[in-house]
Design a protein around this motif. Sequence first.
Motif, short mmCIF file in Angstrom:
data_model
loop_
_atom_site.label_atom_id
_atom_site.label_comp_id
_atom_site.label_asym_id
_atom_site.label_seq_id
_atom_site.Cartn_x
_atom_site.Cartn_y
_atom_site.Cartn_z
N LEU A 25 -4.44 -48.39 -19.19
CA LEU A 25 -4.97 -47.04 -18.97
C LEU A 25 -5.76 -46.51 -20.30
O LEU A 25 -6.94 -46.22 -20.12
CB LEU A 25 -3.89 -45.90 -18.93
N MET A 26 -5.14 -46.61 -21.51
CA MET A 26 -5.94 -46.23 -22.72
C MET A 26 -6.92 -47.34 -22.96
O MET A 26 -8.04 -46.99 -23.68
CB MET A 26 -4.87 -46.17 -23.90
N GLN A 27 -6.92 -48.64 -22.67
CA GLN A 27 -7.94 -49.49 -22.73
C GLN A 27 -9.17 -49.30 -22.05
O GLN A 27 -10.00 -49.04 -22.34
CB GLN A 27 -7.57 -51.12 -22.30
N ALA A 28 -8.75 -48.71 -20.80
CA ALA A 28 -9.98 -48.19 -19.88
C ALA A 28 -10.74 -46.91 -20.37
O ALA A 28 -11.78 -46.92 -20.43
CB ALA A 28 -9.49 -48.12 -18.45
N VAL A 29 -9.85 -46.19 -20.82
CA VAL A 29 -10.11 -44.86 -21.25
C VAL A 29 -11.07 -44.96 -22.54
O VAL A 29 -12.12 -44.49 -22.75
CB VAL A 29 -8.99 -43.78 -21.61
N MET A 30 -10.51 -45.56 -23.48
CA MET A 30 -11.44 -46.11 -24.86
C MET A 30 -12.64 -46.54 -24.53
O MET A 30 -13.69 -46.30 -25.20
CB MET A 30 -10.48 -46.77 -25.96
N GLY A 31 -12.87 -47.60 -23.59
CA GLY A 31 -14.02 -48.22 -23.21
C GLY A 31 -15.17 -47.17 -22.65
O GLY A 31 -16.09 -47.33 -23.31
#
Length: 172
Positions: A25-31
């Motif tokens: 989730l946070m990997q996608a958000v940060m990208g």
Amino acid sequence: MPGMKLLFCTLAAYLSVAQAQEGPLMQAVMGRYNAVKQNLIETAEVMPEVNYNFHLTLPQRSFGEWIDHTVISINNNCSAIKGVVAPKPEHATSKAGLVKAMKDSFAICDSAFNGMTDQKALTEITIGEKKLYPVTPILAMLTGLNEHYGNLVGYLRSKGITPPSTARAQKK
């Protein structure tokens, strides 16, 4: 066997922490966050100051008003992600003031995302009397900022300026 059980539990705990820090989730958000952050800052910087009062049509916000509106949105959402009340907006009007306000608002976001894990994003927090999950303002912010960038692109193109995301794609 007790030693093996301790080793297994320690390894499971370590993997759990590692997975929480590297969650999807946070990997996608940060990208997506880093991309829209770059687009918006570069948009504010590339528009000449003389065009900050430019309106595509009179009922619409001026370019500068769009930047100010975006800064307020960033501050509100990132403060909610952090679990704090948003700072009162100061409403800069010059290009330099608005670019600085945008960078400062993204600094609030950067601190909100520092240490954010999937688990934290999905854990209920309380701001005053309001309860929410940080993922809600995260998604609202990403959606809203991309909408704001889309609006700002029209202002740039109408002045013959290539939007930052297009300029980067053309360099590849």
